[in-house]
Design a protein around this motif. Structure first.
Motif, PDB file in Angstrom:
ATOM      1  N   MET A   1      35.280  44.346  41.121  1.00 24.45           N
ATOM      2  CA  MET A   1      34.771  44.930  39.885  1.00 24.45           C
ATOM      3  C   MET A   1      35.214  45.195  38.795  1.00 24.45           C
ATOM      4  N   GLY A   2      36.840  45.524  39.166  1.00 30.09           N
ATOM      5  CA  GLY A   2      37.797  45.704  37.987  1.00 30.09           C
ATOM      6  C   GLY A   2      37.987  44.333  37.315  1.00 30.09           C
ATOM      7  N   PHE A   3      37.993  43.294  38.034  1.00 33.67           N
ATOM      8  CA  PHE A   3      38.310  42.042  37.527  1.00 33.67           C
ATOM      9  C   PHE A   3      37.074  41.475  36.445  1.00 33.67           C
ATOM     10  N   GLN A   4      35.732  41.857  37.004  1.00 31.32           N
ATOM     11  CA  GLN A   4      34.699  41.411  36.153  1.00 31.32           C
ATOM     12  C   GLN A   4      34.793  42.319  35.218  1.00 31.32           C
ATOM     13  N   ARG A   5      35.097  43.408  34.949  1.00 34.03           N
ATOM     14  CA  ARG A   5      35.030  44.211  33.715  1.00 34.03           C
ATOM     15  C   ARG A   5      36.024  43.714  32.894  1.00 34.03           C
ATOM     16  N   ARG A   6      37.109  43.191  33.078  1.00 31.64           N
ATOM     17  CA  ARG A   6      38.452  42.701  32.498  1.00 31.64           C
ATOM     18  C   ARG A   6      37.755  41.323  31.693  1.00 31.64           C
TER      19      ARG A   6
END
Length: 563
Positions: free
Chosen positions: A523-528
């Motif tokens: 989810m952090g990867f997707q936000r970035r």
């Protein structure tokens, strides 16, 4: 849920405004082009007004606009318009990152702070745009405050551009005599109307395709009923179609009939006179995933796990072909008025009165060259993947046909987003008919474009005349690769995803399972990367995970842009 039953990677009829699902009709493209012109240098600090009935797609079009604003543009998005003039001013400041803690009680101090901020941004060559949604709720006093903000200027330039989105009441509000000064500053006006029957059919087909459907389950009779019950309003289409898919799933029916649509409409429109109707499951990924996927990744660079991105990728010398560019014989000198009827999606009746730039008219692509590039686009992409015989498979994948050894993602964004992806893409240009043009890289003085052995360097503005942010990216993919991978799943595909995550900029270093820890990292990867942060590996997330592991083809970048 019905996603797996109908072979979908995500919900096709979500009512949230996702630019990835926007289907641009000819008139819609024209509206978006003028909006982009309005918030760009052509807007000259005036107002852009977009109105339409509830649910006709105003906010979606706005999101699409925001996806394509240049990197040097700062945007303040105001979603709550039921505010006082002072609260509106504070909201604009806060959206732009201006600290209002000590000055929130004084309009003058907030205007002074905003003016200082705008002058600073202007000095850095940046533009500032304020977008106000549901602007029909603004009081006349708040609208006057908005007008006064556009008085902030230098001796040559306005410092602030305003975009007003609202229901038809906004047009009536701006006709008031005490708001005539604001009305006179509107440089572009558009009014969105509901879809007709053919547009409704194209809209449903497009959203199903973007969501990953192998076929459209809506029968022709269901589309006719859907149009009749929704009145062509996109939001109602989404709500009814979503409920109809759920009903078909509950009945284990692979097709959505008019009966399902009527039942769904009766549920979501209880106040309406009810209408009484007349009386593909997805294959589970098999063990062949491991072998088929391995073929793709070993061929194109994932498996070696070393030197995945060459420090100096092979660069062919681009050819500058100025003869492929021309300028119109005569610049437009009169305001343009459009009365448009769309043939594919949101019909936009546009009445536009936009100022004409004093600079030279824009460069235009030579038609014969562009037609040839369109013809060669699929073959060029196949050759870039070192698989020259796969052009038909790539074309089929981009037409929504799965299981042929390639996958294709249609996306929307700006040049920076493409650079961040780092792979060649096919730009979708809108000439008299849509044209495909392979973007192979970026040069300091333009774009590296073209098919075959040579490349052509062209200035961005020549392409931006026809490009509204749409592009396609393709990659080899095993036919049995799952449509989505989520927490708790296991198998060869999950193992490959976890391996790829280890090569991300902020690499995954946890366990070898798709557990809560990896879901949180994902989810952090997707936000970035500007993706939907749902913790699920669908096509969009997959290609961003995969991109750093691909040796060739790579997007050619200037040295200062290479990672």
């Amino acid at each position: 849920m019905y996603l797996q039953f109908f072979g979908l990677s995500e919900a096709p009829f979500s009512i949230t405004p996702d630019p990835a699902f926007v289907y641009l009709s000819a008139a819609h493209r024209d509206a978006l082009a003028h909006l982009l012109y309005g918030v760009g240098q052509g807007g000259s600090g005036g107002f852009v007004q977009l109105t339409g009935e509830v649910g006709t797609g105003k906010t979606t079009l706005c999101r699409c606009l925001l996806e394509q604003v240049p990197d040097d543009t700062k945007v303040a998005l105001v979603l709550n318009s039921l505010v006082t003039p002072q609260e509106l001013l504070a909201t604009v400041c806060e959206e732009l990152g201006i600290d209002t803690g000590a000055i929130a009680d004084s309009n003058k101090l907030m205007v002074d702070a905003l003016s200082s901020y705008l002058l600073d941004q202007h000095g850095k060559g940046r533009r500032v745009v304020v977008v106000i949604d549901e602007a029909q709720n603004l009081s006349p006093e708040a609208l006057e405050q908005v007008r006064l903000l556009t008085n902030l200027e230098t001796s040559k330039d306005k410092l602030l551009q305003m975009v007003l989105l609202g229901q038809p009441e906004l047009r009536q509000l701006l006709q008031r005599s005490d708001l005539r000064q604001l009305s006179q500053r509107i440089t572009a006006r558009y009014h969105l109307t509901p879809l007709n029957h053919q547009e409704t059919r194209a809209y449903v087909k497009h959203r199903m395709q973007v969501a990953g459907a192998q076929r459209n389950p809506f029968r022709r009779s269901a589309i006719r009923t859907l149009y009749a019950r929704s009145g062509g309003v996109p939001r109602l289409i989404n709500i009814i179609a979503d409920r109809a898919l759920s009903s078909a799933y509950a009945k284990e029916s692979g097709s959505v009939t008019s009966a399902f649509v009527n039942a769904a409409a009766n549920e979501v429109q209880p106040s309406e006179a009810q209408m009484h109707p007349n009386r593909w499951p997805v294959a589970v990924a098999t063990a062949s995933v491991a072998a088929l996927v391995a073929v793709s990744f070993f061929t194109w660079g994932f498996a070696p796990f070393k030197a995945l991105i060459p420090s100096s990728p092979p660069v062919q010398q681009p050819v500058v072909q100025s003869e492929l560019l021309s300028r119109p014989a005569e610049p437009m000198t009169e305001p343009v008025t459009h009365d448009v009827v769309s043939d594919t999606e949101w019909p936009v009746g546009a009445s536009v009165s936009a100022p004409v730039p004093e600079s030279a008219p824009p460069l235009q692509l030579e038609g014969a060259w562009l037609n040839e590039q369109h013809r060669l686009a699929w073959r060029t992409m196949a050759e870039l993947w070192q698989d020259g015989q796969s052009a038909p498979a790539i074309a089929s994948a981009c037409d929504g046909v799965p299981g042929n050894g390639y996958s294709c993602l249609r996306d929307q964004g700006n040049w920076s987003r493409i650079q961040k992806l780092g792979l060649p893409v096919i730009l979708i240009l809108h000439d008299e008919s849509p044209k495909h043009l392979v973007l192979r890289g970026f040069a300091p003085d333009g774009l590296l474009l073209g098919a075959g052995d040579g490349m052509t360097t062209m200035p961005r503005e020549a392409i931006e005349q026809l490009w509204l942010g749409e592009y396609m990216v393709t990659w080899p993919q095993a036919p049995d690769w799952p449509l989505q991978i989520s927490r708790g799943q296991s198998g060869a595909a999950v193992d490959i995803v976890l391996e790829m995550a280890g090569f991300a900029e902020q690499a995954w270093t946890g366990s070898g399972d798709f557990d809560a820890g990896f879901e949180s990292w994902l989810m952090g990867f997707q936000r970035r990367h500007g993706l939907r942060a749902d913790g699920i590996v669908g096509p969009r997330t997959l290609i961003y995970l995969m991109a750093p592991t691909i040796v060739q083809p790579r997007l050619i970048l200037p040295k200062d842009k290479r990672s």
